[in-house]
Scaffold this motif. Sequence first.
Motif, mmCIF file in Angstrom:
data_model
loop_
_atom_site.group_PDB
_atom_site.id
_atom_site.type_symbol
_atom_site.label_atom_id
_atom_site.label_comp_id
_atom_site.label_asym_id
_atom_site.label_seq_id
_atom_site.Cartn_x
_atom_site.Cartn_y
_atom_site.Cartn_z
ATOM 1 N N LEU A 11 0.829 -1.205 0.000
ATOM 2 C CA LEU A 11 0.000 0.000 0.000
ATOM 3 C C LEU A 11 0.867 1.259 0.000
ATOM 4 O O LEU A 11 0.599 2.206 -0.754
ATOM 5 C CB LEU A 11 -0.913 0.006 1.226
ATOM 6 N N LEU A 12 1.881 1.271 0.820
ATOM 7 C CA LEU A 12 2.771 2.434 0.851
ATOM 8 C C LEU A 12 3.452 2.629 -0.495
ATOM 9 O O LEU A 12 3.703 3.756 -0.932
ATOM 10 C CB LEU A 12 3.804 2.276 1.961
ATOM 11 N N GLY A 13 3.728 1.532 -1.178
ATOM 12 C CA GLY A 13 4.386 1.607 -2.476
ATOM 13 C C GLY A 13 3.516 2.177 -3.577
ATOM 14 O O GLY A 13 4.038 2.553 -4.635
ATOM 15 N N LEU A 14 2.207 2.253 -3.361
ATOM 16 C CA LEU A 14 1.314 2.827 -4.372
ATOM 17 C C LEU A 14 1.485 4.342 -4.491
ATOM 18 O O LEU A 14 1.078 4.931 -5.495
ATOM 19 C CB LEU A 14 -0.146 2.505 -4.051
ATOM 20 N N GLY A 15 2.048 4.965 -3.474
ATOM 21 C CA GLY A 15 2.242 6.416 -3.519
ATOM 22 C C GLY A 15 0.931 7.193 -3.527
ATOM 23 O O GLY A 15 0.761 8.131 -4.311
ATOM 24 N N LEU A 16 0.017 6.835 -2.654
ATOM 25 C CA LEU A 16 -1.295 7.489 -2.596
ATOM 26 C C LEU A 16 -1.150 8.945 -2.144
ATOM 27 O O LEU A 16 -0.453 9.233 -1.173
ATOM 28 C CB LEU A 16 -2.213 6.729 -1.640
ATOM 29 N N THR A 17 -1.829 9.844 -2.844
ATOM 30 C CA THR A 17 -1.682 11.274 -2.557
ATOM 31 C C THR A 17 -2.981 11.963 -2.162
ATOM 32 O O THR A 17 -2.948 13.044 -1.582
ATOM 33 C CB THR A 17 -1.105 12.013 -3.782
ATOM 34 N N ASP A 18 -4.139 11.367 -2.480
ATOM 35 C CA ASP A 18 -5.406 12.006 -2.137
ATOM 36 C C ASP A 18 -5.589 11.996 -0.620
ATOM 37 O O ASP A 18 -5.339 10.982 0.029
ATOM 38 C CB ASP A 18 -6.575 11.273 -2.791
ATOM 39 N N ARG A 19 -6.025 13.110 -0.076
ATOM 40 C CA ARG A 19 -6.225 13.197 1.369
ATOM 41 C C ARG A 19 -7.667 13.521 1.724
ATOM 42 O O ARG A 19 -7.973 13.829 2.860
ATOM 43 C CB ARG A 19 -5.267 14.242 1.970
ATOM 44 N N ARG A 20 -8.553 13.403 0.745
ATOM 45 C CA ARG A 20 -9.966 13.645 0.989
ATOM 46 C C ARG A 20 -10.738 12.339 0.760
ATOM 47 O O ARG A 20 -10.209 11.256 0.965
ATOM 48 C CB ARG A 20 -10.451 14.788 0.090
ATOM 49 N N SER A 21 -11.964 12.435 0.300
ATOM 50 C CA SER A 21 -12.780 11.233 0.151
ATOM 51 C C SER A 21 -12.452 10.436 -1.109
ATOM 52 O O SER A 21 -13.039 9.376 -1.338
ATOM 53 C CB SER A 21 -14.269 11.589 0.180
ATOM 54 N N GLY A 22 -11.512 10.909 -1.928
ATOM 55 C CA GLY A 22 -11.080 10.143 -3.089
ATOM 56 C C GLY A 22 -10.060 9.069 -2.765
ATOM 57 O O GLY A 22 -9.668 8.291 -3.648
ATOM 58 N N TYR A 23 -9.634 8.986 -1.513
ATOM 59 C CA TYR A 23 -8.575 8.043 -1.119
ATOM 60 C C TYR A 23 -8.909 6.584 -1.427
ATOM 61 O O TYR A 23 -8.074 5.865 -1.992
ATOM 62 C CB TYR A 23 -8.272 8.235 0.363
ATOM 63 N N PRO A 24 -10.114 6.081 -1.101
ATOM 64 C CA PRO A 24 -10.404 4.676 -1.417
ATOM 65 C C PRO A 24 -10.368 4.394 -2.911
ATOM 66 O O PRO A 24 -9.890 3.340 -3.345
ATOM 67 C CB PRO A 24 -11.810 4.466 -0.842
ATOM 68 N N LEU A 25 -10.881 5.330 -3.703
ATOM 69 C CA LEU A 25 -10.875 5.143 -5.149
ATOM 70 C C LEU A 25 -9.454 5.152 -5.693
ATOM 71 O O LEU A 25 -9.097 4.339 -6.556
ATOM 72 C CB LEU A 25 -11.709 6.232 -5.812
ATOM 73 N N GLU A 26 -8.634 6.071 -5.203
ATOM 74 C CA GLU A 26 -7.240 6.111 -5.645
ATOM 75 C C GLU A 26 -6.532 4.800 -5.316
ATOM 76 O O GLU A 26 -5.715 4.303 -6.109
ATOM 77 C CB GLU A 26 -6.498 7.283 -4.989
ATOM 78 N N THR A 27 -6.863 4.217 -4.174
ATOM 79 C CA THR A 27 -6.282 2.934 -3.801
ATOM 80 C C THR A 27 -6.610 1.867 -4.839
ATOM 81 O O THR A 27 -5.733 1.129 -5.310
ATOM 82 C CB THR A 27 -6.792 2.484 -2.416
ATOM 83 N N VAL A 28 -7.881 1.784 -5.230
ATOM 84 C CA VAL A 28 -8.307 0.777 -6.201
ATOM 85 C C VAL A 28 -7.690 1.035 -7.576
ATOM 86 O O VAL A 28 -7.178 0.115 -8.232
ATOM 87 C CB VAL A 28 -9.847 0.740 -6.303
ATOM 88 N N VAL A 29 -7.704 2.280 -8.012
ATOM 89 C CA VAL A 29 -7.186 2.610 -9.343
ATOM 90 C C VAL A 29 -5.687 2.329 -9.441
ATOM 91 O O VAL A 29 -5.224 1.689 -10.399
ATOM 92 C CB VAL A 29 -7.477 4.089 -9.682
ATOM 93 N N LYS A 30 -4.936 2.769 -8.454
ATOM 94 C CA LYS A 30 -3.493 2.541 -8.515
ATOM 95 C C LYS A 30 -3.153 1.067 -8.337
ATOM 96 O O LYS A 30 -2.191 0.564 -8.936
ATOM 97 C CB LYS A 30 -2.779 3.395 -7.469
#
Length: 216
Positions: free
Chosen positions: A153-172
């Motif tokens: 998960l840390l390796g995905l480089g997630l950057t969204d800090r609002r409610s888009g976070y779960p979607l960014e997780t799935v997309v990346k």
Amino acid sequence: MSVDLVLPCLNEAAALPWILERLPPGVRAIVVDNGSTDGSPDIAARLGATVVRCEVKGYGAACHAGLEAAEADVVAVMDADASLDPRQLIRVIAPVVADRADLVVGRRRAVSRGAWSWHLRLANLELSRRIRRRTGVSLHDLGPMRAARRTALLGLGLTDRRSGYPLETVVKAADAGWRIAEVEVDYLPRSGRSKVTGTPLGAARAVLDMSKVLAR
């Protein structure tokens, strides 16, 4: 099995005792306080949870702070509003632990008519459609209960800090070729009103946040 459960928290004093007393064996709770004024952090600490303070407002900010504070190999995330039963975490965690999936999302099944409002159902259907079109992954729900391995998960480089976070997780995760699975979990009437999707306007804002993620 050792699992850290991240619980983003904003004024969930009424729900936390029920959640924390139902944790499966081997699951450590990390309650990420995002500015509560109702004593939630003190309740969580008294009940044995690890409490992390997140000064940056937003669901994604709280989730990521919990992920960074986690130490277990497998990390799960779940809302702290008693809308999901922690005892069902095993359903979501097991495929990751057994190496049958890299990311597992809990597909919510409402146990009563009032558990899932019409505007949230509508927003969820639209987001599921957009996820399939963008990634090819067939998910029926971008559920708030999910699990994966911490390092990945840390390796995905997630950057969204609002409610888009779960979607960014799935997309990346999809872009990285992860095996993404979905399992059913009960969806209960939550304690209090959702800070993100508790109103039609809130649901619309969440969809907007997630649309920005898809447009990147």
